[in-house]
Design a protein around this motif. Structure first.
Motif, mmCIF file in Angstrom:
data_model
loop_
_atom_site.group_PDB
_atom_site.id
_atom_site.type_symbol
_atom_site.label_atom_id
_atom_site.label_comp_id
_atom_site.label_asym_id
_atom_site.label_seq_id
_atom_site.Cartn_x
_atom_site.Cartn_y
_atom_site.Cartn_z
ATOM 1 N N LYS A 150 0.871 -1.192 0.000
ATOM 2 C CA LYS A 150 0.000 0.000 0.000
ATOM 3 C C LYS A 150 0.901 1.234 0.000
ATOM 4 C CE LYS A 150 -3.891 -2.277 0.519
ATOM 5 N NZ LYS A 150 -3.799 -3.089 -0.722
ATOM 6 N N ASN A 151 0.412 2.286 -0.611
ATOM 7 C CA ASN A 151 1.256 3.469 -0.760
ATOM 8 C C ASN A 151 1.587 4.149 0.570
ATOM 9 O OD1 ASN A 151 2.672 4.859 -2.840
ATOM 10 N ND2 ASN A 151 1.349 6.631 -2.495
ATOM 11 N N GLU A 152 0.859 3.777 1.625
ATOM 12 C CA GLU A 152 1.141 4.394 2.932
ATOM 13 C C GLU A 152 2.320 3.720 3.622
ATOM 14 O OE1 GLU A 152 -2.334 4.831 1.265
ATOM 15 O OE2 GLU A 152 -2.173 2.924 2.375
ATOM 16 N N MET A 153 2.688 2.524 3.177
ATOM 17 C CA MET A 153 3.778 1.802 3.845
ATOM 18 C C MET A 153 5.106 2.539 3.649
ATOM 19 S SD MET A 153 2.909 -2.117 2.793
ATOM 20 C CE MET A 153 1.348 -2.897 3.202
ATOM 21 N N LEU A 154 6.003 2.388 4.610
ATOM 22 C CA LEU A 154 7.291 3.087 4.532
ATOM 23 C C LEU A 154 8.037 2.776 3.238
ATOM 24 C CD1 LEU A 154 8.742 2.779 8.168
ATOM 25 C CD2 LEU A 154 7.583 4.716 7.082
ATOM 26 N N ILE A 155 7.922 1.540 2.772
ATOM 27 C CA ILE A 155 8.668 1.120 1.582
ATOM 28 C C ILE A 155 8.222 1.879 0.326
ATOM 29 C CG2 ILE A 155 7.189 -0.831 0.817
ATOM 30 C CD1 ILE A 155 10.080 -2.323 0.694
ATOM 31 N N GLU A 179 -7.136 7.004 -12.977
ATOM 32 C CA GLU A 179 -7.135 8.100 -11.997
ATOM 33 C C GLU A 179 -6.431 7.661 -10.717
ATOM 34 O OE1 GLU A 179 -9.785 6.995 -13.635
ATOM 35 O OE2 GLU A 179 -10.216 8.717 -14.905
ATOM 36 N N GLU A 180 -6.732 6.414 -10.311
ATOM 37 C CA GLU A 180 -6.133 5.911 -9.078
ATOM 38 C C GLU A 180 -4.604 5.786 -9.244
ATOM 39 O OE1 GLU A 180 -7.359 1.959 -8.031
ATOM 40 O OE2 GLU A 180 -6.402 2.053 -6.052
ATOM 41 N N ALA A 181 -4.176 5.320 -10.413
ATOM 42 C CA ALA A 181 -2.734 5.160 -10.659
ATOM 43 C C ALA A 181 -2.029 6.512 -10.567
ATOM 44 C CB ALA A 181 -2.503 4.533 -12.033
ATOM 45 N N ILE A 182 -2.646 7.528 -11.155
ATOM 46 C CA ILE A 182 -2.022 8.865 -11.133
ATOM 47 C C ILE A 182 -1.988 9.409 -9.707
ATOM 48 C CG2 ILE A 182 -2.377 11.271 -11.864
ATOM 49 C CD1 ILE A 182 -3.428 9.988 -14.526
ATOM 50 N N GLN A 183 -3.100 9.171 -9.002
ATOM 51 C CA GLN A 183 -3.156 9.666 -7.617
ATOM 52 C C GLN A 183 -2.051 9.016 -6.777
ATOM 53 O OE1 GLN A 183 -4.441 7.813 -4.724
ATOM 54 N NE2 GLN A 183 -3.897 9.627 -3.515
ATOM 55 N N ILE A 184 -1.893 7.703 -6.911
ATOM 56 C CA ILE A 184 -0.853 6.994 -6.131
ATOM 57 C C ILE A 184 0.543 7.473 -6.573
ATOM 58 C CG2 ILE A 184 0.215 4.744 -5.655
ATOM 59 C CD1 ILE A 184 -2.567 3.469 -6.082
ATOM 60 N N ALA A 185 0.732 7.551 -7.873
ATOM 61 C CA ALA A 185 2.063 7.930 -8.391
ATOM 62 C C ALA A 185 2.487 9.304 -7.874
ATOM 63 C CB ALA A 185 2.044 7.914 -9.914
ATOM 64 N N ASN A 186 1.527 10.236 -7.822
ATOM 65 C CA ASN A 186 1.865 11.605 -7.409
ATOM 66 C C ASN A 186 1.868 11.795 -5.898
ATOM 67 O OD1 ASN A 186 2.206 12.434 -10.023
ATOM 68 N ND2 ASN A 186 0.140 13.303 -10.228
ATOM 69 N N ASP A 187 1.420 10.784 -5.170
ATOM 70 C CA ASP A 187 1.330 10.915 -3.712
ATOM 71 C C ASP A 187 2.703 10.656 -3.075
ATOM 72 O OD1 ASP A 187 0.598 11.008 -1.088
ATOM 73 O OD2 ASP A 187 -0.298 8.998 -1.062
ATOM 74 N N THR A 188 3.605 11.572 -3.284
ATOM 75 C CA THR A 188 4.967 11.501 -2.754
ATOM 76 C C THR A 188 5.572 12.895 -2.821
ATOM 77 O OG1 THR A 188 7.209 10.669 -3.197
ATOM 78 C CG2 THR A 188 5.731 10.750 -5.077
ATOM 79 N N GLU A 189 6.553 13.138 -1.944
ATOM 80 C CA GLU A 189 7.199 14.457 -1.989
ATOM 81 C C GLU A 189 8.217 14.547 -3.130
ATOM 82 O OE1 GLU A 189 10.380 13.253 1.511
ATOM 83 O OE2 GLU A 189 8.246 13.534 1.830
ATOM 84 N N TYR A 190 8.526 13.390 -3.729
ATOM 85 C CA TYR A 190 9.542 13.376 -4.800
ATOM 86 C C TYR A 190 8.906 13.565 -6.176
ATOM 87 C CZ TYR A 190 12.564 11.288 -1.235
ATOM 88 O OH TYR A 190 13.297 11.051 -0.109
ATOM 89 N N GLY A 191 9.732 13.869 -7.168
ATOM 90 C CA GLY A 191 9.198 14.036 -8.532
ATOM 91 C C GLY A 191 10.294 13.936 -9.577
ATOM 92 N N LEU A 192 11.115 12.894 -9.481
ATOM 93 C CA LEU A 192 12.250 12.786 -10.406
ATOM 94 C C LEU A 192 11.845 12.051 -11.697
ATOM 95 C CD1 LEU A 192 15.244 13.579 -10.587
ATOM 96 C CD2 LEU A 192 15.816 11.356 -9.605
ATOM 97 N N ALA A 193 11.792 10.685 -11.626
ATOM 98 C CA ALA A 193 11.475 9.920 -12.838
ATOM 99 C C ALA A 193 10.206 9.099 -12.620
ATOM 100 C CB ALA A 193 12.627 8.978 -13.175
ATOM 101 N N ALA A 194 9.423 8.931 -13.699
ATOM 102 C CA ALA A 194 8.242 8.064 -13.670
ATOM 103 C C ALA A 194 8.177 7.340 -15.011
ATOM 104 C CB ALA A 194 6.975 8.889 -13.468
ATOM 105 N N TYR A 195 7.561 6.174 -15.000
ATOM 106 C CA TYR A 195 7.460 5.358 -16.219
ATOM 107 C C TYR A 195 6.045 4.820 -16.314
ATOM 108 C CZ TYR A 195 12.420 5.188 -14.945
ATOM 109 O OH TYR A 195 13.694 5.523 -14.560
ATOM 110 N N PHE A 196 5.543 4.669 -17.541
ATOM 111 C CA PHE A 196 4.302 3.904 -17.674
ATOM 112 C C PHE A 196 4.229 3.232 -19.033
ATOM 113 C CE2 PHE A 196 1.650 6.663 -20.342
ATOM 114 C CZ PHE A 196 2.222 7.911 -20.156
#
Ligand code: NAP
Length: 491
Positions: A369-374, A393-410
């Motif tokens: 789950k995206n809330e886990m430390l890992i 929509e859910e994928a984008i929400q999870i992907a963006n739910d982080t303080e980082y913003g370097l690389a993403a892939y899809f």
């Protein structure tokens, strides 16, 4: 020279105190081009001595370019033994180390070429007798601090554009991997880059960092490393208002939609996760798989991950080397344990490798789950946390739910989605149907807390340049009695 001057000079010479060369690294050194500056006696105007005139920025762009190009050639010439040195101190498989040398050298080649293309502008003037120009000039002394995961490429990615612009640099490599930085510096000297232009210092990182920050002469700090240290440097740079570039941590999502080419996605996800034992800022940190293909993908992915060969980077056919040190293994272990304690399941691996204290098994854990430390921390190890999602929509929400913003892939075969998702992801670099990327010609850097500024490409050069605006006014010619006379427009 007058008798008086001759006597003073002779006395100083006999006691070894009359010096005219530059002092760099404890050695007296002539200017690389033999240029000198004359020193006068103000009482009578006579020349007392000629001292070395050492100014890298005064070399023409073409001359700097030639020396950088020689540096590139030397790195390529020595790529085998330099690769061995990287494997020795950093651990990655030899083929990856040699690849790093080639890639690191390519930054030098690129910026050697760009050195000749630092163009300015001529601006439309608001007044007929005025002209306005934009000149791009080197920012000055650059402080560069680099990490251990790409111990050569991170150095050349900073030093090459700095030197190309005419800056000088003080480099502090990671204490874990200083040898390759020193080897590269030796080749820089051999290529004709003058002593004192590239300087390498090692020692207590915070102390060196502080002296770079405190020095008013250092006009720019460029850093690649953790977000925590990057924030400290950014705060410290405020006192002397230095230019700052930061390449910091990442938390890359790798999203596979139901409509993706699964074979291509599989290959790319393997490379993007396990490259450099997962120790790259752009490595996959979270694998997001859509529910329609979730089971099928995990099965196929498990088969290939199980077959990865772990070992000493010098052994033939090794896919994954050790982690950098035991602390890195402990961090990976604790993130995996935390995830398991919160309901995640180990699919492959999940523990230390029997090869020894710095080895960890290639690992997949599902039901994350995206809330886990890992999923919130940069793992920097060979562990793939898999998250299941239902909708785009859910994928984008999870992907963006982080303080980082370097690389993403899809991965998707839907052209509409490929544009939509790319624009919705809050990341500096997005791979659409491609995994691991990087090129000296493409801007590299992140959004949010992944950093500031860009490396590589023409944008990377601007980070080492100041913009000077020059305003000039001139007199006009006016024809009077068949002759031309200068006159001021306003008279
Ligand atoms: P780190 O601990 O931040 O160290 C990076 C560099 O900073 C090393 O040279 C280190 O020296 C030095 N340092 C540590 N504390 C310092 C301080 N207080 N003041 C000044 N310098 C200090 O990072 P790392 O573990 O080596 O590198 C991994 C990190 O780099 C990851 O977060 C990764 O994502 C990031 N990274 C980002 C990119 C990118 O382009 N965005 C690329 C590669 C890596 P010592 O090692 O000598 O202590």
């Amino acid at each position: 020279m007058s008798m008086e001057t001759e006597n003073v000079v002779a006395r100083l010479k006999s006691s070894g105190l009359f010096r005219t060369k530059g002092l760099i690294g404890g050695k007296w050194i002539d200017a690389y081009d033999g240029k000198t500056i004359e020193v006068y006696n103000p009482a009578n105007g006579e020349v007392i001595a000629s001292v070395a005139c050492m100014d890298w920025s005064k070399l023409t762009a073409a001359e700097r370019s030639t020396r950088l190009r020689r540096w590139y050639n030397l790195l390529i010439e020595h790529k085998e033994e330099l690769g061995q040195l990287i494997t020795l101190e950093q651990g990655k498989p030899l083929t990856d180390s040699i690849f790093e040398v080639v890639c690191g050298a390519s930054y030098i080649e690129f910026f050697a070429e760009e050195a000749k293309r630092v163009y300015g502008d001529i601006l439309p003037s608001p007044m007929p007798d005025r002209r306005m120009f934009v000149l791009k000039q080197p920012v000055g002394v650059v402080g560069a601090i680099t990490p251990w995961n790409f111990p050569l490429a991170m150095v050349t990615r900073k030093v090459a554009p700095a030197l190309a612009c005419g800056c000088t640099a003080v480099l502090k490599p990671s204490e874990l991997t200083p040898l390759i930085a020193l080897a590269a510096a030796e080749l820089a000297l051999q290529s004709g880059i003058p002593p004192g232009v590239l300087n390498v210092v090692m020692g207590d990182a915070p102390k060196i960092g502080n002296s770079i920050l405190e020095s008013p002469q250092v006009r720019k700090i460029t850093f690649t490393g953790s977000t925590a240290v990057g924030k400290k440097l950014m705060a410290g740079a405020a006192d002397t208002v230095k230019k700052v570039s930061l390449e910091l941590g990442g938390n890359a999502p790798f999203i596979i939609f139901d409509d993706a080419d699964l074979e291509a996605a599989l290959k790319a996800s393997l490379a993007t996760k396990f490259f450099n034992t997962g120790q790259a800022c752009i490595c996959t940190n979270r694998l997001l798989v859509q529910e329609g293909i979730y089971e099928k993908f995990i099965n196929a992915f498990s088969n290939v991950v199980q077959s990865l060969k772990v070992g000493n980077g010098f052994s033939e056919g090794v896919d994954q080397g050790p982690l950098i040190n035991e602390a890195a293994v402990q961090k990976v272990e604790s993130l995996v344990q935390d995830a398991i304690s919160k309901g995640a399941k180990v699919v492959v691996g999940g523990k230390r490798h029997n090869l020894g204290f710095t080895f960890y098994e290639p690992t997949i854990i599902s039901d994350v789950k995206n809330e886990m430390l890992i999923a919130r921390h940069e793992i920097f190890g060979p562990v793939t946390p898999v998250i299941r999602f239902k909708t785009e929509e859910e994928a984008i929400q999870i992907a963006n739910d982080t303080e980082y913003g370097l690389a993403a892939y899809f991965f998707t075969n839907n052209i509409q989605r490929s544009w939509r998702v790319c624009e919705a992801l809050e990341y500096g670099m997005v791979g659409v149907n491609v995994g691991l990327f990087g090129s000296e010609g493409a801007p590299f850097g992140g959004f949010k807390q992944s950093g500031l500024g860009r490396e590589c490409s023409k944008y990377g050069l601007d980070e080492y340049l100041e913009v000077r605006t020059k305003h000039t006014m001139f007199f006009y010619f006016r024809k009077k009695n068949h002759t031309y006379k200068l006159f001021h427009l306003h008279h």
